[in-house]
Write a protein that holds these residues in place. Structure first.
Motif, PDB file in Angstrom:
ATOM      1  N   GLY A 141       0.683  -1.057   0.274  1.00  0.00           N
ATOM      2  CA  GLY A 141      -0.002   0.171   0.135  1.00  0.00           C
ATOM      3  C   GLY A 141       0.498   1.081   0.154  1.00  0.00           C
ATOM      4  N   LEU A 142       2.352   0.977  -0.125  1.00  0.00           N
ATOM      5  CA  LEU A 142       3.386   1.905  -0.743  1.00  0.00           C
ATOM      6  C   LEU A 142       2.843   2.699  -2.189  1.00  0.00           C
ATOM      7  CD1 LEU A 142       5.884   0.754   1.369  1.00  0.00           C
ATOM      8  CD2 LEU A 142       3.938   2.354   2.465  1.00  0.00           C
ATOM      9  N   SER A 143       3.757   3.799  -1.833  1.00  0.00           N
ATOM     10  CA  SER A 143       3.685   4.814  -2.927  1.00  0.00           C
ATOM     11  C   SER A 143       4.656   5.262  -3.441  1.00  0.00           C
ATOM     12  CB  SER A 143       2.648   6.282  -3.070  1.00  0.00           C
ATOM     13  OG  SER A 143       2.384   6.806  -4.194  1.00  0.00           O
ATOM     14  N   ALA A 144       5.768   4.449  -4.514  1.00  0.00           N
ATOM     15  CA  ALA A 144       6.678   4.450  -4.694  1.00  0.00           C
ATOM     16  C   ALA A 144       7.531   5.897  -2.618  1.00  0.00           C
ATOM     17  CB  ALA A 144       7.238   5.852  -5.408  1.00  0.00           C
ATOM     18  N   PRO A 145       8.013   4.140  -2.555  1.00  0.00           N
ATOM     19  CA  PRO A 145       9.021   3.740  -1.446  1.00  0.00           C
ATOM     20  C   PRO A 145      10.120   4.008  -1.988  1.00  0.00           C
ATOM     21  CG  PRO A 145       8.482   1.758  -1.893  1.00  0.00           C
ATOM     22  CD  PRO A 145       7.431   2.443  -2.818  1.00  0.00           C
ATOM     23  N   LEU A 146      11.132   5.317  -1.711  1.00  0.00           N
ATOM     24  CA  LEU A 146      12.645   5.463  -2.002  1.00  0.00           C
ATOM     25  C   LEU A 146      13.766   4.699  -0.702  1.00  0.00           C
ATOM     26  CD1 LEU A 146      12.118   8.840  -2.827  1.00  0.00           C
ATOM     27  CD2 LEU A 146      12.348   6.247  -4.300  1.00  0.00           C
ATOM     28  N   ASP A 147      13.437   4.818   0.845  1.00  0.00           N
ATOM     29  CA  ASP A 147      14.427   4.794   1.749  1.00  0.00           C
ATOM     30  C   ASP A 147      14.210   3.941   2.857  1.00  0.00           C
ATOM     31  OD1 ASP A 147      16.902   4.367   2.281  1.00  0.00           O
ATOM     32  OD2 ASP A 147      17.102   6.602   2.918  1.00  0.00           O
ATOM     33  N   ILE A 148      14.690   3.267   3.501  1.00  0.00           N
ATOM     34  CA  ILE A 148      14.315   2.216   4.540  1.00  0.00           C
ATOM     35  C   ILE A 148      15.272   2.790   5.910  1.00  0.00           C
ATOM     36  CG2 ILE A 148      13.377   0.058   5.573  1.00  0.00           C
ATOM     37  CD1 ILE A 148      13.463  -0.925   2.521  1.00  0.00           C
ATOM     38  N   THR A 149      14.838   2.438   7.272  1.00  0.00           N
ATOM     39  CA  THR A 149      15.596   2.335   8.319  1.00  0.00           C
ATOM     40  C   THR A 149      14.688   1.565   9.435  1.00  0.00           C
ATOM     41  OG1 THR A 149      17.444   3.978   9.783  1.00  0.00           O
ATOM     42  CG2 THR A 149      14.878   4.384   9.497  1.00  0.00           C
ATOM     43  N   ALA A 150      15.298   1.318  10.532  1.00  0.00           N
ATOM     44  CA  ALA A 150      14.762   0.695  11.494  1.00  0.00           C
ATOM     45  C   ALA A 150      15.337   0.504  12.939  1.00  0.00           C
ATOM     46  CB  ALA A 150      14.992  -1.125  10.691  1.00  0.00           C
ATOM     47  N   SER A 151      14.333   0.911  13.473  1.00  0.00           N
ATOM     48  CA  SER A 151      14.813   0.955  15.384  1.00  0.00           C
ATOM     49  C   SER A 151      13.958   0.177  16.168  1.00  0.00           C
ATOM     50  CB  SER A 151      14.382   2.257  15.511  1.00  0.00           C
ATOM     51  OG  SER A 151      14.751   2.758  16.277  1.00  0.00           O
ATOM     52  N   GLY A 152      14.394  -0.572  16.703  1.00  0.00           N
ATOM     53  CA  GLY A 152      13.626  -1.660  17.757  1.00  0.00           C
ATOM     54  C   GLY A 152      12.937  -2.336  16.758  1.00  0.00           C
ATOM     55  N   SER A 153      11.812  -2.307  16.986  1.00  0.00           N
ATOM     56  CA  SER A 153      10.514  -3.629  16.299  1.00  0.00           C
ATOM     57  C   SER A 153       9.699  -2.817  15.301  1.00  0.00           C
ATOM     58  CB  SER A 153      10.415  -4.011  16.821  1.00  0.00           C
ATOM     59  OG  SER A 153       9.160  -3.193  17.769  1.00  0.00           O
ATOM     60  N   THR A 154      10.448  -1.442  14.341  1.00  0.00           N
ATOM     61  CA  THR A 154       9.425  -0.747  13.886  1.00  0.00           C
ATOM     62  C   THR A 154      10.747   0.297  12.920  1.00  0.00           C
ATOM     63  OG1 THR A 154       8.511   0.691  15.624  1.00  0.00           O
ATOM     64  CG2 THR A 154       8.364   2.104  13.673  1.00  0.00           C
ATOM     65  N   LEU A 155       9.523  -0.316  11.158  1.00  0.00           N
ATOM     66  CA  LEU A 155      10.750   0.354   9.726  1.00  0.00           C
ATOM     67  C   LEU A 155       9.962   1.909   9.763  1.00  0.00           C
ATOM     68  CD1 LEU A 155      10.184  -2.559   7.762  1.00  0.00           C
ATOM     69  CD2 LEU A 155      12.123  -2.409   9.060  1.00  0.00           C
ATOM     70  N   PHE A 156      10.495   2.623   9.200  1.00  0.00           N
ATOM     71  CA  PHE A 156      10.461   3.486   8.545  1.00  0.00           C
ATOM     72  C   PHE A 156      10.899   3.924   7.301  1.00  0.00           C
ATOM     73  CE2 PHE A 156      10.995   4.477  13.430  1.00  0.00           C
ATOM     74  CZ  PHE A 156      10.047   4.409  13.818  1.00  0.00           C
ATOM     75  N   ILE A 157       9.745   4.418   6.594  1.00  0.00           N
ATOM     76  CA  ILE A 157       9.814   4.594   4.989  1.00  0.00           C
ATOM     77  C   ILE A 157       9.233   5.807   4.690  1.00  0.00           C
ATOM     78  CG2 ILE A 157       8.560   2.978   3.084  1.00  0.00           C
ATOM     79  CD1 ILE A 157       7.368   1.309   5.092  1.00  0.00           C
ATOM     80  N   THR A 158      10.462   6.572   3.369  1.00  0.00           N
ATOM     81  CA  THR A 158      10.118   7.336   3.131  1.00  0.00           C
ATOM     82  C   THR A 158       9.046   6.652   2.119  1.00  0.00           C
ATOM     83  OG1 THR A 158      11.612   7.279   1.667  1.00  0.00           O
ATOM     84  CG2 THR A 158      12.686   9.046   3.037  1.00  0.00           C
ATOM     85  N   ASN A 159       7.903   7.698   1.740  1.00  0.00           N
ATOM     86  CA  ASN A 159       6.688   6.783   0.473  1.00  0.00           C
ATOM     87  C   ASN A 159       6.952   7.974   0.155  1.00  0.00           C
ATOM     88  OD1 ASN A 159       5.021   5.361  -0.142  1.00  0.00           O
ATOM     89  ND2 ASN A 159       3.582   6.435   0.099  1.00  0.00           N
ATOM     90  N   GLN A 160       7.954   8.514  -1.819  1.00  0.00           N
ATOM     91  CA  GLN A 160       8.098   9.649  -2.463  1.00  0.00           C
ATOM     92  C   GLN A 160       6.242   9.560  -2.292  1.00  0.00           C
ATOM     93  OE1 GLN A 160      10.125   9.359  -5.646  1.00  0.00           O
ATOM     94  NE2 GLN A 160      10.445  11.676  -6.187  1.00  0.00           N
ATOM     95  N   GLY A 161       5.767   8.962  -3.278  1.00  0.00           N
ATOM     96  CA  GLY A 161       4.650   9.620  -3.813  1.00  0.00           C
ATOM     97  C   GLY A 161       3.223  10.176  -3.049  1.00  0.00           C
ATOM     98  N   THR A 162       3.518  10.110  -1.696  1.00  0.00           N
ATOM     99  CA  THR A 162       2.232  10.590  -0.934  1.00  0.00           C
ATOM    100  C   THR A 162       3.647  11.726  -0.245  1.00  0.00           C
ATOM    101  OG1 THR A 162       3.124   8.923   1.406  1.00  0.00           O
ATOM    102  CG2 THR A 162       1.252   9.049  -0.435  1.00  0.00           C
ATOM    103  N   ALA A 163       4.374  11.504   0.182  1.00  0.00           N
ATOM    104  CA  ALA A 163       5.546  12.680   0.690  1.00  0.00           C
ATOM    105  C   ALA A 163       5.688  12.456   2.042  1.00  0.00           C
ATOM    106  CB  ALA A 163       5.289  14.051  -0.194  1.00  0.00           C
ATOM    107  N   GLN A 164       5.566  11.697   2.414  1.00  0.00           N
ATOM    108  CA  GLN A 164       5.497  10.954   3.751  1.00  0.00           C
ATOM    109  C   GLN A 164       6.926  10.086   4.706  1.00  0.00           C
ATOM    110  OE1 GLN A 164       1.538   9.185   3.959  1.00  0.00           O
ATOM    111  NE2 GLN A 164       0.130  10.891   5.063  1.00  0.00           N
ATOM    112  N   VAL A 165       6.682  10.131   5.479  1.00  0.00           N
ATOM    113  CA  VAL A 165       7.349   9.265   6.527  1.00  0.00           C
ATOM    114  C   VAL A 165       6.465   8.556   6.714  1.00  0.00           C
ATOM    115  CG1 VAL A 165       8.970   8.708   7.916  1.00  0.00           C
ATOM    116  CG2 VAL A 165       9.901  10.658   6.244  1.00  0.00           C
ATOM    117  N   VAL A 166       6.589   6.759   6.617  1.00  0.00           N
ATOM    118  CA  VAL A 166       5.786   6.044   7.494  1.00  0.00           C
ATOM    119  C   VAL A 166       6.043   4.951   8.354  1.00  0.00           C
ATOM    120  CG1 VAL A 166       4.070   6.355   5.120  1.00  0.00           C
ATOM    121  CG2 VAL A 166       5.886   4.989   5.465  1.00  0.00           C
ATOM    122  N   SER A 167       5.002   4.600   9.266  1.00  0.00           N
ATOM    123  CA  SER A 167       6.102   3.751   9.879  1.00  0.00           C
ATOM    124  C   SER A 167       4.761   2.041  10.095  1.00  0.00           C
ATOM    125  CB  SER A 167       5.764   4.177  10.930  1.00  0.00           C
ATOM    126  OG  SER A 167       5.089   3.672  11.912  1.00  0.00           O
TER     127      SER A 167
END
Length: 191
Positions: A141-167
């Motif tokens: 359900g992402l829109s053009a994910p570009l980058d990913i990082t992880a912290s503990g049990s969570t992924l953080f993703i840059t979702n370029q298509g919505t200009a959002q950082v999502v977890s």
């Protein structure tokens, strides 16, 4: 297990049932090492000197865990501009193909024995074992994910298509949750 290679000698082992009876031994190959029980689900162990790839095991009253690979000297992981992910020794060498068929792989994060790969045209984050294999969709359900990082049990993703950082949770199929929206666009991310 994080990291699964040096240069960081402190290795975080994730599991369950460590508190109370707890493990009696953590081994890197045949070598027992110093460790601390951080919580019921985490151990912090010190990687002893070594070379190559060894199996890390935790032994408790319940028996010995399956071995997880730990590589001395480490590996680098990268994606190409087409559909593939590779590993290569940090000292250099010939890349090893880990997987192909990704939807323009962009972001890449490693947690333990899994790679988390953003698929730009695939509109998802997939996992691939660090030893290679078939990609498994994790976050959709992402829109053009570009980058990913992880912290503990969570992924953080840059979702370029919505200009959002999502977890999203690092395990199991998940729907992403917006964390921040950029006034322009989002590209890279790190912790």
């Amino acid at each position: 297990m994080t990291p699964a290679s040096v240069p960081n000698p402190a290795v975080q082992i994730v599991g369950s049932g460590f508190a109370g009876a707890g493990p009696s031994t953590v081994r890197f190959g045949a070598t027992a090492t110093t460790f601390t029980i951080v919580s019921d689900t985490q151990i912090s162990a010190i990687a002893p000197p070594g070379t190559g790839t060894v199996g890390v095991t935790v032994t408790s009253l319940d028996g010995t865990s399956n071995a997880l690979p730990y590589t001395y000297g480490g590996l680098l992981f990268f994606t190409d501009a087409a559909t593939s992910a590779y590993s290569v020794p940090q000292a250099g060498g010939t890349p090893t193909l880990l997987t192909a068929g990704l939807g323009i792989p962009t972001g890449l994060a490693r947690v333990g024995n899994l790679l988390y790969i953003g698929e730009n045209t695939g509109a998802q984050v997939s996992t691939v074992p660090v030893t290679g294999g078939t990609p498994t969709p994790l976050v959709t359900g992402l829109s053009a994910p570009l980058d990913i990082t992880a912290s503990g049990s969570t992924l953080f993703i840059t979702n370029q298509g919505t200009a959002q950082v999502v977890s999203a949770p690092i395990t199991g199929t998940a729907t992403p949750t917006a964390v921040a929206t950029s006034p322009t666009t989002v590209l890279g991310i790190t912790m």
